[in-house]
Design a protein around this motif. Structure first.
Motif, PDB file in Angstrom:
ATOM      1  N   UNK A  17       0.838  -1.194   0.000  1.00  9.61           N
ATOM      2  CA  UNK A  17       0.000   0.000   0.000  1.00  9.61           C
ATOM      3  C   UNK A  17       0.871   1.241   0.000  1.00  9.61           C
ATOM      4  N   UNK A  18       0.266   2.345  -0.437  1.00  6.12           N
ATOM      5  CA  UNK A  18       0.950   3.637  -0.460  1.00  6.12           C
ATOM      6  C   UNK A  18      -0.054   4.720  -0.104  1.00  6.12           C
ATOM      7  N   UNK A  19       0.318   5.597   0.778  1.00  3.44           N
ATOM      8  CA  UNK A  19      -0.497   6.761   1.122  1.00  3.44           C
ATOM      9  C   UNK A  19       0.095   7.953   0.365  1.00  3.44           C
ATOM     10  N   UNK A  20      -0.667   8.498  -0.578  1.00  7.96           N
ATOM     11  CA  UNK A  20      -0.185   9.556  -1.460  1.00  7.96           C
ATOM     12  C   UNK A  20      -0.973  10.834  -1.189  1.00  7.96           C
ATOM     13  N   UNK A  21      -0.258  11.933  -0.926  1.00  5.86           N
ATOM     14  CA  UNK A  21      -0.911  13.204  -0.612  1.00  5.86           C
ATOM     15  C   UNK A  21      -0.503  14.255  -1.646  1.00  5.86           C
ATOM     16  N   UNK A  22      -1.493  14.865  -2.268  1.00  8.31           N
ATOM     17  CA  UNK A  22      -1.291  15.942  -3.230  1.00  8.31           C
ATOM     18  C   UNK A  22      -1.257  17.262  -2.452  1.00  8.31           C
ATOM     19  N   UNK A  23      -0.077  17.730  -2.108  1.00  9.03           N
ATOM     20  CA  UNK A  23       0.032  18.968  -1.336  1.00  9.03           C
ATOM     21  C   UNK A  23      -0.424  20.187  -2.131  1.00  9.03           C
ATOM     22  N   UNK A  24      -0.163  20.183  -3.445  1.00  3.84           N
ATOM     23  CA  UNK A  24      -0.644  21.284  -4.281  1.00  3.84           C
ATOM     24  C   UNK A  24      -2.172  21.321  -4.238  1.00  3.84           C
TER      25      UNK A  24
END
Length: 92
Positions: free
Chosen positions: A47-54
């Motif tokens: 699994x991967x937790x991906x956060x779009x900061x933009x």
């Protein structure tokens, strides 16, 4: 059992970490999020937790391409956040 779920924060298409949550104080850790995701996958992560900061800053998803590339080119289950606030944000 403990499950390790790596997280990647994405800004301007790169893997970054903000200093104390400040957008103007970032450290770039990788310029190729796909390569970083593959390293996690090669290490045995599923699994991967991906956060779009933009996206979080602008109120709309900005790094769709990164999400789509990682989802298409790895077997990782991706949790995604940042800029997703309403149903229409994910409908297209």
């Amino acid at each position: 059992m403990i499950r390790i779920i790596p997280a990647m924060d994405i800004m301007d298409g790169k893997c970054v970490r903000l200093r104390q949550g400040r957008f103007d104080e970032k450290t770039i850790y990788a310029t190729d999020p796909l390569e970083q995701a593959r390293q996690f996958e090669d290490a045995g992560c599923t699994r991967l937790h991906l956060v779009d900061l933009d996206g979080a800053r602008e109120g709309r998803v900005r790094n769709w391409k990164v999400l789509e590339t990682i989802a298409a080119k790895t077997k990782l289950q991706v949790d995604f956040g940042g800029g997703v606030y309403a149903k229409q944000d994910v409908q297209d």
